[in-house]
Structure formats: C-alpha cells, structure tokens
Design a protein around this motif. Structure first.
Motif, mmCIF file in Angstrom:
data_model
loop_
_atom_site.group_PDB
_atom_site.id
_atom_site.type_symbol
_atom_site.label_atom_id
_atom_site.label_comp_id
_atom_site.label_asym_id
_atom_site.label_seq_id
_atom_site.Cartn_x
_atom_site.Cartn_y
_atom_site.Cartn_z
ATOM 1 N N GLU A 1 1.058 -0.783 -0.550
ATOM 2 C CA GLU A 1 0.015 0.203 0.590
ATOM 3 C C GLU A 1 0.877 1.303 0.084
ATOM 4 O O GLU A 1 0.120 2.215 0.114
ATOM 5 N N ASP B 1 -0.621 3.887 -2.560
ATOM 6 C CA ASP B 1 -2.319 4.057 -1.971
ATOM 7 C C ASP B 1 -1.772 5.205 -1.312
ATOM 8 O O ASP B 1 -2.100 6.269 -1.232
ATOM 9 N N ALA B 2 -0.608 5.076 -0.646
ATOM 10 C CA ALA B 2 -0.325 6.402 0.662
ATOM 11 C C ALA B 2 0.208 7.740 -0.601
ATOM 12 O O ALA B 2 0.165 8.528 0.033
ATOM 13 N N THR C 1 -1.033 8.569 -2.932
ATOM 14 C CA THR C 1 -2.191 8.521 -3.521
ATOM 15 C C THR C 1 -2.519 9.432 -2.655
ATOM 16 O O THR C 1 -3.456 11.016 -2.606
ATOM 17 N N VAL C 2 -2.596 9.193 -1.455
ATOM 18 C CA VAL C 2 -3.277 9.786 -0.552
ATOM 19 C C VAL C 2 -2.963 11.105 -0.306
ATOM 20 O O VAL C 2 -3.388 12.320 0.132
#
Length: 264
Positions: free
Chosen positions: A134, A137-138, A140-141
């Motif tokens: 992830e 994803d981090a 993107t966050v």
C-alpha cells in the motif's frame, strides 16, 4: 426474467467470445496506462531525483552484464562467421559481416533481453511490492501522482539508457570479434577494420538506434504496468514478474521483426 442457457453446441463459442472480450479489455487497460504516462511526461516537469535513480538502476547496474554478453557474443559470432566464410574463400568479409549483424540485429535485441532479465524483473518486483504494501496508495492519499514518481522516470530512463547500452554492446562485440578473428585466427587487422569501414553505413547504425529506443519503451512500459497491476501477496508479485519478463521478451522479438521489415 431468467436467461435461457445456451445449447451445448454453442457454449464453446461463448467461452471463446468471453476470452476475446477479456483480451481486448486488457489491451485497453494497457494502452490507457501508457497514454496516461505520456500525458504526464509531456505536461509536467520530470522528477530528476527519481529519473537519475532509474538511470543508475537500469543502466549503470547492467553494465557488467552488457560487457560480458557483448564480448562473448562478438567472439562466438566471429568464430562461426569465419568458419562459414572460409568455405567460400571470403574471410576478408568477417569484419563487415560481424559489424552489420551486431549493429542491426544482435546488439539491440540481446542487450534488451539481458536488461529485461536483470533490471526489468527487478523493476516489476519493486513496484509490485509497493502495491501490495500500500505504498502506492499512500502516495495517492498524499496527493502525489504515483505515475509521475514511478512510471514516467522509468520510461524516460529506458529511452536514454537502452541506446547507450546497445552502443557499448556493439563496440565490445566488435572488439571481441577482433580478438578471435585477428589475434586467434590470423586475419589481418587492416582487413578486419578496413572492410568494416567500407561496408557499414549510417543506416545500419540508425536502425539499431531506433530499435534500442523502442525496446527501452517496451520493457519499461510492460514492467511498470505489471508492477502496478500485481495480484495480492507474494505469489502475485512472482506471477507479475514472470509475466513481465516473458511478455517483454516476446514483444522485443516481434517488434524487432516489424521494424526490420519497415525500416531500410
């Protein structure tokens, strides 16, 4: 209202149609991935730290493999060409035959295949691990585009490093052929390099150059795509890495034939 099941005779066509649809969808995702990377490449500044890191990772760390492969490829090719040319009393053409073969075909193709096995597989595994842990994803966050930080620098680094590594492969291969043809088999050094200068032209060099650039795009494109779309767990990373190496190798050979028929 429930759908009526297909007759048994038509079920193979249903399976075939479903398979064709899934392949088209995969090709669409594959093309969309590259289109997004190109859009970012031409609309946003390049992240230089990530780019230089990829150049070091793809190019510099592959130099030993390229030098060893290029040298022994030139030596083996010179030996086999000499044994063949002696049957026609044409040993003098060893230099141009070896140089043209390396520049037009073996140099770009073998260099790309070796880099795919060394750097491409590692690139897929690295991005795949970032996906399953992830880390992507981090990014993107945190409002950081992972395509800009991971994919675009890899593709640009491939465009830069593949022609340079191919040129090194060709030079080392030519001197490997010199060791066998001149030092071992007794061919004149003047004949080896003189005939090479007479028959090798810029078109041979440019064909290998365009091939190496296209191979750099193909390898980095396929490997980053497979890393981004990895399956869950370590098994998914292993499967994606294998698929990336196999697909890149096949596409290199197919695209090599296509360019060989289109370009002079």
């Amino acid at each position: 209202m429930t759908e009526r099941p297909l007759p048994i005779a038509l079920r193979p066509f249903e399976v075939l149609g479903g398979r064709a649809i899934s392949i088209v969808e995969a090709l669409g995702r594959f093309g969309t991935f590259m289109g997004e990377a190109l859009l970012i490449m031409f609309t946003t500044p390049l992240k230089m730290n990530a780019f230089l890191s990829r150049v070091h990772f793809i190019g510099f760390k592959s130099l030993l493999v390229i030098v060893l492969t290029g040298g022994f490829t030139g030596m083996v090719l010179a030996l086999q060409l000499y044994l063949t040319l002696t049957r026609f009393a044409s040993e003098a053409w060893l230099g141009p035959a070896l140089a043209i073969t390396l520049l037009r075909e073996l140099g770009p193709v073998l260099c790309a295949l070796m880099v795919t096995g060394r750097a491409g597989s590692a690139l897929t595994a690295e991005i795949g691990i970032m996906r399953i842990t992830e880390q992507i994803d981090a990014l993107t966050v945190m409002a950081l585009n992972p395509m800009r930080y991971l994919v675009v620098p890899s593709i640009v680094a491939g465009i830069l490093t593949f022609p340079l590594m191919t040129a090194l492969f060709d030079v080392v291969g030519i001197f490997g052929g010199y060791l066998v043809g001149v030092e071992l088999l007794g061919l004149s050094a003047g004949t080896y390099f003189g005939e090479m200068q007479s028959f090798v032209d810029l078109g041979d060099v440019m064909l290998g150059f365009w091939k190496s650039i296209s191979f750099g795009i193909i390898v980095t494109w396929v490997c980053t795509y497979k890393g981004f779309n990895v399956g869950p767990g370590a098994e998914g990373v292993a499967r994606a890495t294998t698929q990336a190496v196999v697909m890149s190798s096949v596409l290199i050979l197919v695209w090599d034939y296509f360019l060989g028929t289109v370009l002079p």
